[in-house]
Design an enzyme around this catalytic site. Structure first.
Site, PDB file in Angstrom:
ATOM      1  N   GLU A  12     -20.214  12.734  37.893  1.00 24.37           N
ATOM      2  CA  GLU A  12     -20.090  13.047  39.311  1.00 24.37           C
ATOM      3  C   GLU A  12     -18.780  13.771  39.591  1.00 24.37           C
ATOM      4  O   GLU A  12     -18.751  14.780  40.305  1.00 24.37           O
ATOM      5  CB  GLU A  12     -20.180  11.759  40.137  1.00 24.37           C
ATOM      6  CG  GLU A  12     -21.586  11.181  40.186  1.00 24.37           C
ATOM      7  CD  GLU A  12     -21.643   9.799  40.804  1.00 24.37           C
ATOM      8  OE1 GLU A  12     -22.728   9.418  41.281  1.00 24.37           O
ATOM      9  OE2 GLU A  12     -20.616   9.091  40.797  1.00 24.37           O
ATOM     10  N   GLY A  33     -23.283   3.277  40.296  1.00 21.95           N
ATOM     11  CA  GLY A  33     -24.420   3.597  39.440  1.00 21.95           C
ATOM     12  C   GLY A  33     -24.043   3.993  38.032  1.00 21.95           C
ATOM     13  O   GLY A  33     -24.914   4.349  37.227  1.00 21.95           O
ATOM     14  N   THR A  45     -26.085  10.859  42.233  1.00 23.56           N
ATOM     15  CA  THR A  45     -26.730   9.718  41.598  1.00 23.56           C
ATOM     16  C   THR A  45     -26.663   8.518  42.530  1.00 23.56           C
ATOM     17  O   THR A  45     -25.686   8.339  43.254  1.00 23.56           O
ATOM     18  CB  THR A  45     -26.034   9.401  40.268  1.00 23.56           C
ATOM     19  OG1 THR A  45     -26.256  10.488  39.366  1.00 23.56           O
ATOM     20  CG2 THR A  45     -26.558   8.122  39.638  1.00 23.56           C
ATOM     21  N   LYS A  84     -16.660   5.642  44.040  1.00 28.63           N
ATOM     22  CA  LYS A  84     -17.943   5.986  43.469  1.00 28.63           C
ATOM     23  C   LYS A  84     -18.030   5.404  42.065  1.00 28.63           C
ATOM     24  O   LYS A  84     -17.019   5.066  41.473  1.00 28.63           O
ATOM     25  CB  LYS A  84     -18.136   7.509  43.427  1.00 28.63           C
ATOM     26  CG  LYS A  84     -18.329   8.111  44.817  1.00 28.63           C
ATOM     27  CD  LYS A  84     -18.457   9.632  44.785  1.00 28.63           C
ATOM     28  CE  LYS A  84     -19.541  10.140  43.887  1.00 28.63           C
ATOM     29  NZ  LYS A  84     -20.864   9.529  44.200  1.00 28.63           N
TER      30      LYS A  84
END
Length: 254
Positions: free
Chosen positions: A118, A112, A41, A109
């Protein structure tokens, strides 16, 4: 049947958007017929999915599972066959971006908002390949705010606990200046933590795991096998603790 896009660009400055395109094209070189792929993503992952879609339309035979509703929608639009989550499912290769990565390929991470999916998908992958532009590689993690996915009921206590760790937590809003919170695909909140420097990522990850109400944190440690970072127009391959090497040195997954 992979596209023949080069893994390097002419020497000289590229925009970050162009670097993302080069990184995605390089990653696509190592996709093989029959692979089951994890689709990441974010803006760099969207570049990879777009180029993968073109390869599928040209005859490449792969299937994938997406880490977010946005990536799933893009993959469907491009005709990439998708597989629903199920027991026993493991991925040959996951390709995803990162907000930050250090020389040991520890990652931040979740910029988003998809860190939970993820991490679930990439933990179920045999090989995680990170792709990024030149801004993503840092000597020490932490300048990019560390995202946490948080159960809404637990928010006040999570904020207190993270504040005590020095994280300066801020609840992410739907839009800058908007009155409404941003919600993840799982309808949880995202809290962005401003540590500035994370000198011991492993210890912080362990401490965050003990805070009730944090569904997942955005530190990805020990998951990435390799990263493609574009610098000065060239795609470089990084592996944990190793010097960067030109992507052209590799004929298969690094």
């Amino acid at each position: 049947m992979n596209p023949t896009a080069p893994s390097t660009a002419p020497a000289g400055a590229l925009t970050l958007a162009q670097e993302k395109q080069v990184a995605a094209a390089t990653a696509l070189r190592w996709v093989r017929d029959g692979m089951l792929l994890g689709l990441g993503t974010g803006s760099t992952s969207a570049q990879f999915i777009t180029q993968l879609g073109a390869a599928v339309q040209a005859g490449l035979k792969v299937q994938g599972t997406a880490t977010s509703m946005a990536s799933e929608a893009l993959a469907r639009q491009l005709g990439i066959p998708l597989v629903a989550p199920q027991r026993g499912l493991r991925f040959d290769l996951a390709v995803d971006g990162a907000d930050e990565l250090d020389p040991q390929l520890r990652l931040i991470k979740g910029g988003g908002g998809a860190l939970l999916r993820e991490k679930v998908l990439e933990t179920a992958s045999d090989y995680l390949l990170v792709i990024g532009d030149s801004s993503k590689l840092v000597p020490v993690l932490g300048r990019f705010p560390l995202p946490l996915e948080v159960v809404p009921f637990a928010l006040p206590w999570v904020l207190d606990a993270v504040e005590a760790l020095g994280g300066a937590p801020v609840v992410r809003m739907a839009q800058p200046g908007a009155p409404d919170y941003y919600y993840s695909d799982q309808k949880n909140l995202i809290v962005d933590c401003h540590f500035e420097q994370i000198t011991d990522a492993e210890q912080l990850a362990t401490r965050l795991k003990t805070i009730p109400g944090i569904v997942e944190h955005g530190l990805f440690i020990g998951l990435a096998k390799a990263a493609i970072v574009v610098r000065d127009g060239a795609a470089l391959v990084l592996r944990p603790g190793e010097a960067a090497r030109p992507a052209t040195d590799f004929t298969e997954l690094p």
